[in-house]
Design a protein around this motif. Structure first.
Motif, PDB file in Angstrom:
ATOM      1  N   LYS A 263       0.828  -1.215   0.000  1.00  0.00           N
ATOM      2  CA  LYS A 263       0.000   0.000   0.000  1.00  0.00           C
ATOM      3  C   LYS A 263       0.858   1.260   0.000  1.00  0.00           C
ATOM      4  O   LYS A 263       0.374   2.344  -0.281  1.00  0.00           O
ATOM      5  N   GLY A 264       2.121   1.120   0.350  1.00  0.00           N
ATOM      6  CA  GLY A 264       3.011   2.264   0.440  1.00  0.00           C
ATOM      7  C   GLY A 264       3.695   2.638  -0.856  1.00  0.00           C
ATOM      8  O   GLY A 264       4.375   3.660  -0.922  1.00  0.00           O
ATOM      9  N   LYS A 265       3.519   1.833  -1.911  1.00  0.00           N
ATOM     10  CA  LYS A 265       4.150   2.167  -3.200  1.00  0.00           C
ATOM     11  C   LYS A 265       3.499   3.429  -3.758  1.00  0.00           C
ATOM     12  O   LYS A 265       2.279   3.496  -3.899  1.00  0.00           O
ATOM     13  N   HIS A 266       4.321   4.419  -4.091  1.00  0.00           N
ATOM     14  CA  HIS A 266       3.801   5.743  -4.413  1.00  0.00           C
ATOM     15  C   HIS A 266       4.579   6.408  -5.537  1.00  0.00           C
ATOM     16  O   HIS A 266       5.722   6.061  -5.810  1.00  0.00           O
ATOM     17  N   ALA A 267       3.918   7.393  -6.142  1.00  0.00           N
ATOM     18  CA  ALA A 267       4.609   8.318  -7.048  1.00  0.00           C
ATOM     19  C   ALA A 267       5.268   9.373  -6.163  1.00  0.00           C
ATOM     20  O   ALA A 267       4.891   9.545  -5.006  1.00  0.00           O
ATOM     21  N   ARG A 268       6.268  10.086  -6.722  1.00  0.00           N
ATOM     22  CA  ARG A 268       6.996  11.020  -5.871  1.00  0.00           C
ATOM     23  C   ARG A 268       7.726  12.064  -6.698  1.00  0.00           C
ATOM     24  O   ARG A 268       8.100  11.825  -7.835  1.00  0.00           O
TER      25      ARG A 268
END
Length: 154
Positions: free
Chosen positions: A126-131
């Motif tokens: 769930k922590g995979k993110h764009a940045r």
């Protein structure tokens, strides 16, 4: 079944701090539908900065990564103004990291990894993110890092 976020935080020895007070005319976070947008979070601890200055100047990369982690924890605290538990987070959508750095410092992305790595430790998939991570000449209160986040909740 995945471990509850509170259990994961305990396992990591992490406590979510109280919501930092806004420093100007804004609110700490705002919910719109299933998204929560945080205001920029400084690495405040008990209302004070532990480090001030620029990365590549008086602040090392490792110190800045620790400050980015604190920004993230402060951001998570503001989410709890809108949800009862961090278990309601479906996805960390995006992190934005501003790094006050010297002209020759070009590792803003590595400073931001302090926050990104912590999100992965806490939230897993769930922590995979764009940045984004960008260098700036200065930040409020002479902080070295500021972070904003967008999170999807149930």
């Amino acid at each position: 079944m995945a471990m509850a976020i509170s259990d994961q935080l305990n396992a990591l020895g992490i406590q979510i701090p109280p919501v930092p007070a806004a420093l100007a005319a804004y609110i700490p976070s705002k919910r719109s539908g299933n998204l929560i947008f945080t205001s920029g979070q400084l690495p405040l601890v008990a209302g004070k900065l532990r480090k001030t200055g620029k990365v590549g100047g008086g602040i090392t990369l490792d110190e800045a990564k620790q400050e980015a982690r604190q920004c993230l924890l402060n951001g998570l605290s503001t989410l709890l103004l809108h949800i009862d538990s961090l278990d309601q987070i479906k996805s960390i959508v995006k992190l934005g990291v501003y790094v006050a750095s010297t002209e020759n410092f070009t590792e803003q992305h590595l400073v931001a990894n302090g926050a990104s790595e912590l999100v992965a430790e806490i939230f897993g998939e769930k922590g995979k993110h764009a940045r984004f991570a960008i260098g700036v000449t200065s930040l409020p209160l002479n902080a070295c890092v500021e972070l904003e986040m967008t999170v999807e909740v149930e």
